[in-house]
Design a protein around this motif. Structure first.
Motif, short mmCIF file in Angstrom:
data_model
loop_
_atom_site.label_atom_id
_atom_site.label_comp_id
_atom_site.label_asym_id
_atom_site.label_seq_id
_atom_site.Cartn_x
_atom_site.Cartn_y
_atom_site.Cartn_z
N UNK A 42 1.19 -1.27 0.21
CA UNK A 42 0.28 0.43 0.08
C UNK A 42 1.05 0.81 -0.34
N UNK A 43 0.39 2.36 -0.28
CA UNK A 43 1.05 3.44 0.35
C UNK A 43 0.80 4.48 0.72
N UNK A 44 1.37 4.63 1.87
CA UNK A 44 1.42 5.10 2.74
C UNK A 44 2.34 6.77 3.06
N UNK A 45 1.36 7.53 3.65
CA UNK A 45 2.67 8.70 4.62
C UNK A 45 3.17 8.28 5.41
N UNK A 46 4.97 9.50 5.72
CA UNK A 46 5.54 9.07 6.42
C UNK A 46 4.54 8.78 8.07
N UNK A 47 3.92 9.58 8.40
CA UNK A 47 3.27 9.86 9.28
C UNK A 47 2.50 8.13 10.10
N UNK A 48 1.59 7.59 8.88
CA UNK A 48 1.63 6.20 8.97
C UNK A 48 1.92 5.31 8.99
N UNK A 49 2.96 5.14 8.09
CA UNK A 49 4.34 4.32 8.44
C UNK A 49 5.15 4.59 9.28
N UNK A 50 4.93 5.58 10.48
CA UNK A 50 5.84 5.53 11.92
C UNK A 50 5.00 4.67 13.12
N UNK A 51 3.79 5.47 12.76
CA UNK A 51 3.22 4.91 13.94
C UNK A 51 2.61 3.21 12.96
N UNK A 52 2.36 2.75 12.21
CA UNK A 52 2.24 1.43 11.77
C UNK A 52 4.06 0.82 12.25
N UNK A 53 5.05 0.97 12.12
CA UNK A 53 5.35 0.05 12.86
C UNK A 53 6.00 0.29 14.16
N UNK A 54 5.77 1.75 15.16
CA UNK A 54 6.31 1.94 16.21
C UNK A 54 4.98 2.15 17.01
N UNK A 85 4.24 2.63 19.57
CA UNK A 85 4.44 3.22 21.36
C UNK A 85 4.42 4.74 20.68
N UNK A 86 4.54 5.31 19.25
CA UNK A 86 4.00 6.16 18.93
C UNK A 86 2.76 6.52 18.10
N UNK A 87 1.79 6.12 18.91
CA UNK A 87 0.42 5.74 18.20
C UNK A 87 -0.27 7.60 18.20
N UNK A 141 -7.14 -3.47 9.16
CA UNK A 141 -7.75 -4.30 10.55
C UNK A 141 -7.04 -4.27 11.59
N UNK A 142 -5.95 -3.95 11.23
CA UNK A 142 -4.66 -4.20 12.02
C UNK A 142 -4.75 -2.97 13.22
N UNK A 143 -5.22 -1.66 12.61
CA UNK A 143 -4.51 -0.49 13.19
C UNK A 143 -6.17 -0.36 14.14
N UNK A 144 -7.12 -1.00 13.30
CA UNK A 144 -8.22 -1.36 14.75
C UNK A 144 -8.61 -2.13 15.70
N UNK A 145 -7.62 -3.34 15.49
CA UNK A 145 -7.16 -4.28 16.46
C UNK A 145 -6.01 -3.81 17.79
N UNK A 146 -5.00 -2.87 17.14
CA UNK A 146 -4.32 -1.69 18.00
C UNK A 146 -5.18 -1.03 18.60
N UNK A 147 -5.87 -0.61 18.56
CA UNK A 147 -6.11 0.63 18.98
C UNK A 147 -7.78 0.32 20.33
N UNK A 148 -8.38 -1.19 19.52
CA UNK A 148 -9.48 -1.56 20.29
C UNK A 148 -10.01 -0.37 21.46
N UNK A 149 -9.25 -0.70 22.55
CA UNK A 149 -9.30 -0.60 24.14
C UNK A 149 -9.83 1.49 24.21
N UNK A 150 -9.75 1.68 23.09
CA UNK A 150 -10.11 2.83 22.72
C UNK A 150 -11.81 3.13 22.67
#
Length: 192
Positions: free
Chosen positions: A41-53, A55-57, A81-90
């Motif tokens: 997929x095509x992603x911006x630096x903001x999305x990429x850095x938060x996908x890979x780290x 802790x920086x969400x 789907x993966x990002x929604x699972x990471x954030x599920x507690x919100x």
């Protein structure tokens, strides 16, 4: 046509998750080792850095998933789907997950990185010393055990290789002793 040009054409030169148009990169959605267009997929630096780290969400940044989860591109759906699972507690991501549908193969791909696993409430199998046991580990019995139904006593010091874990009971593991497949209570073993 190169993968770069194809992905730019598909995405309209925008991040396929949040729509940003600057500082874009190609993200190969794991487990993807062959750089195929349908698994990138095509992603911006903001999305990429938060996908890979994780802790920086920035939770509010990911409200964009409300739109991108409906993408026709499977790889975008997988990352959403993966990002929604990471954030599920919100709270709000669970509502989006409840609306989302992935077929069985896509769900396997999405879950391949372990995002959906509830790490806090996962069952942990611990030996007598409190060391966490994993499937495939080897253990040694620390006590003579009367094996019910098999008619023998498993002696102290007996090695049990390639154990399996009970998925619903943290105190039970399974392994072979004297050619018999038996259930063993974790407080009677020590990891080797």
């Amino acid at each position: 046509m190169s993968i770069e040009r194809e992905i730019q054409k598909r995405s309209g030169s925008a991040c396929e998750l949040c729509g940003a148009t600057e500082k874009l990169a190609i993200y190969n959605v794991p487990p993807n080792h062959d750089n195929k267009l349908e698994k990138s997929i095509h992603v911006c630096n903001t999305c990429l850095s938060q996908i890979e780290d994780p802790e920086s969400m920035d939770v509010n940044h990911w409200r964009c998933l409300n739109d991108s989860m409906w993408s026709e591109v499977k790889a975008v759906q997988i990352v959403a789907w993966r990002m929604l699972h990471r954030l599920k507690k919100e709270g709000w991501p669970q509502d989006l997950l409840d609306m989302m549908y992935l077929d069985e193969d896509d769900l396997q791909w999405a879950a391949a990185t372990g995002e959906a696993e509830d790490k806090e409430n996962a069952i942990k199998h611990l030996d007598v010393n409190g060391v966490q046991l994993q499937a495939g580990d080897s253990v040694v019995l620390i006590k003579d055990l009367n094996v019910k139904g098999a008619g023998f006593v498993a002696k102290r010091g007996t090695p049990v290789r390639n154990i399996t874990l009970s998925h619903d009971n943290a105190e039970h593991i399974e392994g072979r002793v004297n050619g018999q497949h038996i259930v063993i209570i974790t407080k009677y073993v020590k990891k080797t």
